[in-house]
Design an enzyme around this catalytic site. Sequence first.
Site, PDB file in Angstrom:
ATOM      1  N   ASP A 153      -9.565  -0.574   7.639  1.00 38.03           N
ATOM      2  CA  ASP A 153     -10.015   0.451   8.578  1.00 38.03           C
ATOM      3  C   ASP A 153     -10.596  -0.208   9.815  1.00 38.03           C
ATOM      4  OD1 ASP A 153      -9.476   2.771   7.013  1.00 38.03           O
ATOM      5  OD2 ASP A 153     -11.310   2.415   5.863  1.00 38.03           O
ATOM      6  N   ARG A 200      -5.869   1.101  -4.559  1.00 38.10           N
ATOM      7  CA  ARG A 200      -4.985   0.510  -3.559  1.00 38.10           C
ATOM      8  C   ARG A 200      -5.130  -0.999  -3.520  1.00 38.10           C
ATOM      9  NH1 ARG A 200      -8.620   4.197  -2.049  1.00 38.10           N
ATOM     10  NH2 ARG A 200     -10.145   3.785  -0.448  1.00 38.10           N
ATOM     11  N   ARG A 245       0.843  -1.200   0.000  1.00 42.36           N
ATOM     12  CA  ARG A 245       0.000   0.000   0.000  1.00 42.36           C
ATOM     13  C   ARG A 245       0.869   1.237   0.000  1.00 42.36           C
ATOM     14  NH1 ARG A 245      -5.051   2.151   2.522  1.00 42.36           N
ATOM     15  NH2 ARG A 245      -5.082   4.236   1.666  1.00 42.36           N
ATOM     16  N   ASP A 270      -6.794  -1.843   1.759  1.00 43.41           N
ATOM     17  CA  ASP A 270      -7.207  -0.762   2.645  1.00 43.41           C
ATOM     18  C   ASP A 270      -7.890  -1.426   3.836  1.00 43.41           C
ATOM     19  OD1 ASP A 270      -7.718   1.882   3.521  1.00 43.41           O
ATOM     20  OD2 ASP A 270      -9.748   1.786   2.708  1.00 43.41           O
TER      21      ASP A 270
END
Length: 161
Positions: A96, A91, A82, A94
Amino acid sequence: MPKLAYLSLGSNVGDRESHLHDAMARIGATGRIVAVSSLYETEPVEFTQQPWFLNCAIALETSQSPPELMAAILRIEEEMGRRRVQKKGPRSIDIDILLFDSAVMDSGELRLPHPAMQQRRFVLEPLAEIAPDVVHPVLKKTIRELRDALPAGQAVGKPKT
């Protein structure tokens, strides 16, 4: 005592499904994955001139603190290639943190719950599959209620097999 964190994973570069499985294997080193949603094909938002994403949500039991988990996630993203070249751009991975138990925090580097999760169908659809009755600690609504309150718009669905 382990805490329960909910994470969102996405990829829109290369072998998206392999990237998600690789990320999950690496995340497993930070705790125990106790639930994994289906994979969802999702339309990019904000920066739309890029390939569609493959997204999922996971539930992770971990003994790490939120900052420790965030540091581990950033290392995983970096190890997987990344590069933060363009905000909201393409990307390979990712990751989160959406929720971390009922924690509410804003350290500047980490905000919990994730500040935009209630606006994103690509987050709420997979999360509602594995945690429909979990209550957002600030908005005091379940994940299902948040998902159902979203306006029509962003395309999210399970990939054709």
